[in-house]
Every structure is written in C-alpha cells, then in structure tokens.
Design a protein around this motif. Structure first.
Motif, PDB file in Angstrom:
ATOM      1  N   GLU A  75       0.929  -1.156   0.036  1.00 38.55           N
ATOM      2  CA  GLU A  75       0.036  -0.191   0.104  1.00 38.55           C
ATOM      3  C   GLU A  75       0.863   1.271   0.105  1.00 38.55           C
ATOM      4  OE1 GLU A  75      -3.503   0.208  -0.700  1.00 38.55           O
ATOM      5  OE2 GLU A  75      -2.959  -1.872  -0.923  1.00 38.55           O
ATOM      6  N   VAL A  76       1.985   1.220   0.607  1.00 39.16           N
ATOM      7  CA  VAL A  76       2.998   2.352   0.710  1.00 39.16           C
ATOM      8  C   VAL A  76       3.307   2.636  -0.699  1.00 39.16           C
ATOM      9  CG1 VAL A  76       5.066   3.310   1.587  1.00 39.16           C
ATOM     10  CG2 VAL A  76       3.389   2.326   3.177  1.00 39.16           C
ATOM     11  N   ALA A  77       3.867   1.736  -1.406  1.00 35.43           N
ATOM     12  CA  ALA A  77       4.398   1.643  -2.721  1.00 35.43           C
ATOM     13  C   ALA A  77       3.537   2.217  -3.572  1.00 35.43           C
ATOM     14  CB  ALA A  77       5.037   0.274  -3.128  1.00 35.43           C
ATOM     15  N   LYS A  78       2.079   1.601  -3.611  1.00 34.15           N
ATOM     16  CA  LYS A  78       0.987   2.221  -4.375  1.00 34.15           C
ATOM     17  C   LYS A  78       0.922   3.665  -4.324  1.00 34.15           C
ATOM     18  CE  LYS A  78      -1.866  -1.989  -4.515  1.00 34.15           C
ATOM     19  NZ  LYS A  78      -3.032  -2.601  -4.240  1.00 34.15           N
ATOM     20  N   ASP A  79       1.060   4.084  -2.804  1.00 37.19           N
ATOM     21  CA  ASP A  79       0.672   5.674  -2.602  1.00 37.19           C
ATOM     22  C   ASP A  79       1.873   6.397  -3.064  1.00 37.19           C
ATOM     23  OD1 ASP A  79      -1.752   4.950  -1.598  1.00 37.19           O
ATOM     24  OD2 ASP A  79      -0.888   4.969   0.481  1.00 37.19           O
ATOM     25  N   ARG A  80       3.077   5.872  -3.381  1.00 39.15           N
ATOM     26  CA  ARG A  80       4.095   6.578  -3.856  1.00 39.15           C
ATOM     27  C   ARG A  80       3.813   7.284  -5.326  1.00 39.15           C
ATOM     28  NH1 ARG A  80       5.707   8.874  -0.063  1.00 39.15           N
ATOM     29  NH2 ARG A  80       3.663   7.839   0.537  1.00 39.15           N
ATOM     30  N   PRO A  81       4.333   8.539  -5.334  1.00 40.30           N
ATOM     31  CA  PRO A  81       4.044   9.174  -6.877  1.00 40.30           C
ATOM     32  C   PRO A  81       5.094   8.449  -7.806  1.00 40.30           C
ATOM     33  CG  PRO A  81       5.620  10.616  -5.456  1.00 40.30           C
ATOM     34  CD  PRO A  81       5.164   9.433  -4.541  1.00 40.30           C
ATOM     35  N   LEU A  82       4.719   8.381  -9.132  1.00 41.94           N
ATOM     36  CA  LEU A  82       5.253   7.902 -10.214  1.00 41.94           C
ATOM     37  C   LEU A  82       6.560   8.580 -10.293  1.00 41.94           C
ATOM     38  CD1 LEU A  82       2.657   7.759 -13.024  1.00 41.94           C
ATOM     39  CD2 LEU A  82       3.717   5.913 -11.792  1.00 41.94           C
ATOM     40  N   PRO A  83       7.599   8.034 -10.615  1.00 39.52           N
ATOM     41  CA  PRO A  83       7.845   6.685 -11.450  1.00 39.52           C
ATOM     42  C   PRO A  83       7.776   5.343 -10.422  1.00 39.52           C
ATOM     43  CG  PRO A  83      10.082   7.649 -10.941  1.00 39.52           C
ATOM     44  CD  PRO A  83       9.030   8.685 -10.348  1.00 39.52           C
ATOM     45  N   VAL A  84       7.465   5.547  -9.054  1.00 40.31           N
ATOM     46  CA  VAL A  84       7.344   4.249  -8.465  1.00 40.31           C
ATOM     47  C   VAL A  84       6.275   3.246  -8.534  1.00 40.31           C
ATOM     48  CG1 VAL A  84       7.463   3.377  -6.023  1.00 40.31           C
ATOM     49  CG2 VAL A  84       8.563   5.374  -6.440  1.00 40.31           C
ATOM     50  N   VAL A  85       6.794   2.334  -9.198  1.00 37.51           N
ATOM     51  CA  VAL A  85       5.809   1.050  -9.635  1.00 37.51           C
ATOM     52  C   VAL A  85       5.927  -0.386  -9.362  1.00 37.51           C
ATOM     53  CG1 VAL A  85       5.650   2.170 -11.687  1.00 37.51           C
ATOM     54  CG2 VAL A  85       7.304   0.517 -11.525  1.00 37.51           C
ATOM     55  N   SER A  86       6.903  -0.238  -8.018  1.00 34.25           N
ATOM     56  CA  SER A  86       6.953  -1.584  -7.439  1.00 34.25           C
ATOM     57  C   SER A  86       7.407  -1.585  -5.965  1.00 34.25           C
ATOM     58  CB  SER A  86       8.098  -2.466  -8.185  1.00 34.25           C
ATOM     59  OG  SER A  86       9.611  -1.725  -8.042  1.00 34.25           O
ATOM     60  N   LEU A  87       7.402  -2.701  -5.403  1.00 32.13           N
ATOM     61  CA  LEU A  87       8.038  -3.043  -4.127  1.00 32.13           C
ATOM     62  C   LEU A  87       9.214  -3.806  -4.200  1.00 32.13           C
ATOM     63  CD1 LEU A  87       7.512  -3.106  -0.983  1.00 32.13           C
ATOM     64  CD2 LEU A  87       6.379  -4.890  -1.105  1.00 32.13           C
ATOM     65  N   MET A  88      10.632  -3.251  -3.859  1.00 36.44           N
ATOM     66  CA  MET A  88      11.701  -4.013  -3.944  1.00 36.44           C
ATOM     67  C   MET A  88      12.322  -4.658  -2.822  1.00 36.44           C
ATOM     68  SD  MET A  88      13.913  -1.873  -6.747  1.00 36.44           S
ATOM     69  CE  MET A  88      13.401  -1.653  -8.488  1.00 36.44           C
ATOM     70  N   LEU A  89      12.487  -5.909  -2.771  1.00 34.56           N
ATOM     71  CA  LEU A  89      13.443  -6.478  -1.452  1.00 34.56           C
ATOM     72  C   LEU A  89      14.724  -6.488  -1.960  1.00 34.56           C
ATOM     73  CD1 LEU A  89      13.006  -8.009   0.996  1.00 34.56           C
ATOM     74  CD2 LEU A  89      12.842 -10.025  -0.230  1.00 34.56           C
ATOM     75  N   LEU A  90      15.387  -5.571  -0.993  1.00 36.75           N
ATOM     76  CA  LEU A  90      16.917  -5.345  -1.275  1.00 36.75           C
ATOM     77  C   LEU A  90      17.779  -5.960  -0.510  1.00 36.75           C
ATOM     78  CD1 LEU A  90      16.522  -1.505  -2.142  1.00 36.75           C
ATOM     79  CD2 LEU A  90      16.755  -3.437  -3.802  1.00 36.75           C
ATOM     80  N   ASP A  91      17.383  -7.181  -0.214  1.00 38.16           N
ATOM     81  CA  ASP A  91      18.395  -8.012   0.885  1.00 38.16           C
ATOM     82  C   ASP A  91      19.653  -8.293  -0.069  1.00 38.16           C
ATOM     83  OD1 ASP A  91      16.637  -7.662   2.928  1.00 38.16           O
ATOM     84  OD2 ASP A  91      16.107  -9.889   2.677  1.00 38.16           O
ATOM     85  N   THR A  92      19.600  -8.678  -1.286  1.00 40.48           N
ATOM     86  CA  THR A  92      20.775  -8.594  -2.187  1.00 40.48           C
ATOM     87  C   THR A  92      20.672  -7.457  -3.310  1.00 40.48           C
ATOM     88  OG1 THR A  92      20.700 -10.945  -1.765  1.00 40.48           O
ATOM     89  CG2 THR A  92      21.738 -10.057  -3.662  1.00 40.48           C
TER      90      THR A  92
END
Length: 102
Positions: A75-92
C-alpha cells in the motif's frame, strides 16, 4: 480426483517475508526508494540492520525504520508518486526481488 492447491499462485511467499522494514522520513512523509535497471520501487528489507545500512546512502537526516506487513508495504508503494511502480526487496541489492504494484 480434485486437489487443493496449498501454495501461492504468484510465488510471493518465496520472495517476500511476511514482515518487512521500510525507511520513512516522518517530517516530509518520504520513503526510501531505489532504482534498479530503470525500475523504481519502494525499498524494503527482511531485517532492520539492512534497512539502517541502506539509510546511510540517503542524504536526508531523520529517517526511521518501520516494520510493516507485506500488504502494508504494498500500500505504501502504491501511494508513492510515479515513477515508483514496485516494491523491491533489497536484501541482495544487486539482485532485488521486484513485486509490481502498478
């Protein structure tokens, strides 16, 4: 014979933990994001220490780490303005797991 499928269709259970850490700047309501191969996403981590290390790259003082559920992070990712289009797991960080939200 009918069988009930017990695994996730999209395989998200394999990619994303149930609880994640995201970086938030309360004063501006900004979140830590990342760009990988032209894809912008909300940065998330499976442990708080990794989130804190990532925050050191962000030139914004006062960032906090928030533990959220996978659904809350979506939901936080969806609420971000474009160009954010995803949720990224950055463990690697060189091989992020990407879940598109739009």
């Amino acid at each position: 014979m009918n069988q009930t499928q017990t695994t996730s269709l999209m395989g998200l259970d394999d990619l994303f933990p149930e609880f994640l850490y995201v970086l938030h700047h309360p004063a501006s309501n900004r979140y830590g994001c990342f760009q990988y191969e032209g894809i912008h996403g909300l940065a998330c981590f499976s442990n708080e220490a990794a989130a804190v290390r990532f925050a050191e790259w962000i030139d914004l003082s006062g960032m906090t780490t928030n533990e959220v559920t996978f659904d809350q992070a979506r939901e936080v990712a969806k609420d971000r303005p474009l160009p954010v289009v995803s949720l990224m797991l950055l463990d690697t960080i060189n091989n992020p797991k990407i879940h598109f939200v739009r």
